[in-house]
Design a protein around this motif. Sequence first.
Motif, mmCIF file in Angstrom:
data_model
loop_
_atom_site.group_PDB
_atom_site.id
_atom_site.type_symbol
_atom_site.label_atom_id
_atom_site.label_comp_id
_atom_site.label_asym_id
_atom_site.label_seq_id
_atom_site.Cartn_x
_atom_site.Cartn_y
_atom_site.Cartn_z
ATOM 1 N N ARG A 59 0.867 -1.194 0.000
ATOM 2 C CA ARG A 59 0.000 0.000 0.000
ATOM 3 C C ARG A 59 0.899 1.237 0.000
ATOM 4 N NH1 ARG A 59 -2.662 -0.458 5.289
ATOM 5 N NH2 ARG A 59 -1.188 -2.111 5.761
ATOM 6 N N PRO A 60 1.517 1.557 -1.135
ATOM 7 C CA PRO A 60 2.551 2.602 -1.168
ATOM 8 C C PRO A 60 2.038 4.007 -0.912
ATOM 9 C CG PRO A 60 2.014 1.880 -3.393
ATOM 10 C CD PRO A 60 1.313 0.938 -2.458
ATOM 11 N N ASP A 61 0.746 4.254 -1.091
ATOM 12 C CA ASP A 61 0.207 5.602 -0.928
ATOM 13 C C ASP A 61 -0.567 5.783 0.370
ATOM 14 O OD1 ASP A 61 1.209 6.203 -3.479
ATOM 15 O OD2 ASP A 61 -0.602 5.409 -4.427
ATOM 16 N N GLU A 62 -0.585 4.761 1.207
ATOM 17 C CA GLU A 62 -1.345 4.815 2.459
ATOM 18 C C GLU A 62 -0.390 4.842 3.650
ATOM 19 O OE1 GLU A 62 -4.182 1.929 5.174
ATOM 20 O OE2 GLU A 62 -4.086 1.593 2.998
ATOM 21 N N PRO A 63 -0.320 5.945 4.379
ATOM 22 C CA PRO A 63 0.590 6.001 5.536
ATOM 23 C C PRO A 63 0.213 4.974 6.595
ATOM 24 C CG PRO A 63 -0.139 8.203 4.893
ATOM 25 C CD PRO A 63 -1.004 7.234 4.148
ATOM 26 N N HIS A 64 1.129 4.033 6.842
ATOM 27 C CA HIS A 64 0.863 2.995 7.842
ATOM 28 C C HIS A 64 2.142 2.441 8.465
ATOM 29 C CE1 HIS A 64 1.645 0.776 4.108
ATOM 30 N NE2 HIS A 64 1.898 -0.290 4.836
ATOM 31 N N ILE A 65 3.292 3.019 8.105
ATOM 32 C CA ILE A 65 4.596 2.510 8.545
ATOM 33 C C ILE A 65 5.279 3.552 9.423
ATOM 34 C CG2 ILE A 65 6.915 1.862 7.761
ATOM 35 C CD1 ILE A 65 5.586 0.776 5.207
ATOM 36 N N ILE A 66 5.938 3.090 10.480
ATOM 37 C CA ILE A 66 6.775 3.954 11.315
ATOM 38 C C ILE A 66 8.235 3.604 11.036
ATOM 39 C CG2 ILE A 66 7.427 4.587 13.666
ATOM 40 C CD1 ILE A 66 4.611 3.978 14.551
ATOM 41 N N MET A 67 8.998 4.586 10.631
ATOM 42 C CA MET A 67 10.439 4.400 10.457
ATOM 43 C C MET A 67 11.130 5.062 11.660
ATOM 44 S SD MET A 67 10.856 2.504 7.819
ATOM 45 C CE MET A 67 12.529 2.672 7.186
ATOM 46 N N MET A 68 12.434 5.300 11.563
ATOM 47 C CA MET A 68 13.123 5.968 12.667
ATOM 48 C C MET A 68 14.043 7.030 12.108
ATOM 49 S SD MET A 68 15.808 3.030 13.981
ATOM 50 C CE MET A 68 14.556 1.904 14.541
ATOM 51 N N GLU A 69 14.399 7.973 12.952
ATOM 52 C CA GLU A 69 15.187 9.119 12.518
ATOM 53 C C GLU A 69 16.683 8.817 12.482
ATOM 54 O OE1 GLU A 69 15.744 13.836 13.803
ATOM 55 O OE2 GLU A 69 14.453 12.494 14.949
ATOM 56 N N ASP A 70 17.129 7.809 13.174
ATOM 57 C CA ASP A 70 18.554 7.524 13.321
ATOM 58 C C ASP A 70 19.227 7.356 11.962
ATOM 59 O OD1 ASP A 70 20.528 6.365 15.697
ATOM 60 O OD2 ASP A 70 20.946 5.547 13.715
ATOM 61 N N HIS A 71 20.257 8.143 11.701
ATOM 62 C CA HIS A 71 20.881 8.154 10.375
ATOM 63 C C HIS A 71 21.640 6.866 10.072
ATOM 64 C CE1 HIS A 71 24.350 9.423 12.854
ATOM 65 N NE2 HIS A 71 25.073 8.868 11.904
ATOM 66 N N GLU A 72 21.999 6.104 11.090
ATOM 67 C CA GLU A 72 22.677 4.831 10.858
ATOM 68 C C GLU A 72 21.667 3.720 10.577
ATOM 69 O OE1 GLU A 72 25.777 4.472 10.576
ATOM 70 O OE2 GLU A 72 26.819 5.984 11.759
ATOM 71 N N ASP A 73 20.755 3.519 11.522
ATOM 72 C CA ASP A 73 19.901 2.335 11.472
ATOM 73 C C ASP A 73 18.842 2.412 10.381
ATOM 74 O OD1 ASP A 73 21.435 1.501 13.544
ATOM 75 O OD2 ASP A 73 19.930 1.781 15.095
ATOM 76 N N ILE A 74 18.368 3.598 10.045
ATOM 77 C CA ILE A 74 17.369 3.695 8.983
ATOM 78 C C ILE A 74 17.970 3.338 7.627
ATOM 79 C CG2 ILE A 74 17.735 6.143 8.479
ATOM 80 C CD1 ILE A 74 14.749 6.423 8.040
ATOM 81 N N LEU A 75 19.272 3.549 7.456
ATOM 82 C CA LEU A 75 19.927 3.213 6.192
ATOM 83 C C LEU A 75 20.327 1.745 6.106
ATOM 84 C CD1 LEU A 75 22.137 6.376 5.632
ATOM 85 C CD2 LEU A 75 20.434 5.487 4.032
#
Length: 361
Positions: A160-176
Amino acid sequence: MLHNNKKPALWRARTLLLILVGLLSPTTSLHAGETLTLLTWEEYLSEAVIERWQAETGVEIRQVYFDSGDKRDEILAKPDHQIDIALTELISSTRFGARGLLQPLDEPSLAKLHRAAPRWRDSCGRYSVPYLWGTLGIAYRSDRLDFVPHSWADLLKPARPDEPHIIMMEDHEDILASPLILLKHSINTSDNDELKAAFELLVSQSEAVLTYEYAITALRSQRHLDRADMALAYSGDQQVLNQVEGVQGEPWRYVVPEEGTLLWVDCLSVPSIARNKPLAYRFLNFLNRPDIAALNAAELGVATPNAAAQALLPEEIRADLTIYPADDVLARSQVYEMRPLEATQTRRRIISALINAHDAR
């Protein structure tokens, strides 16, 4: 195997007994009225352990929370932060140590350090001691998804690419780490083309992202409770997410994607300006006591590097693959290594651009 990190009745009884024994112990008046300040993740030190410490020493534990490595680094860089013990990892502790902001370990003052295997001690370097370890993966709502995520693509290329339903994180290491692994690159790469490809994958995912925050922080604020069904998370987070939401049946579960993952090791460091270094070292030794390390790990649902503590855990916990992954998962895992500071700054710029573009919508 335990599901959702549910602790067996035997361990709950053991935990209550440990707490009771601690509360009955006489308080050490020598430090009564003092405070020890920890810089750490939210929900990352067992309340039972805090009660044991305070009962034995009379010292209050004050916790200052961060929700990304960048926020942690901002605090430690301040000349008047008043932190006594900080949660770190190899890269940050080495850099802050080289700047004189962290104290090199006084190993003679750490009588209990030998209980951590050399693998874990080496993963923390000369300025910190190992605390807990685990994996990076996908936390998901089993009652909202009609499939079990098995690949990083399930998170990064959502159905569902157009439906906000995912939480990511701000950390520049772990998100990458997740897009780099999916693209079959090293999580330690300094190659601009590889980092750009990872950035583009995160950009293509961004319309499905609710927020770039630590999932526990986001849901504890009572935002996104009705929409979040997947999150970039650490092993053990699903237990806290179920507690935060207070929903029936513990629907938040955790999986390590088949492509492999980040194997992280969290460490504890003593800042050079810590007000009471002997007391800080006493707390580090306290945390490394087998009974305390086992209690803390079991309460948090996270793996301990303390071999003697692991031996105290019930077989059900030691066999829980969300806590202690199978050998083949560990074989596919990567660990962070030191890299040039310029490469870290590039990662920070990438994630700042990603989040700023998302917030500007």
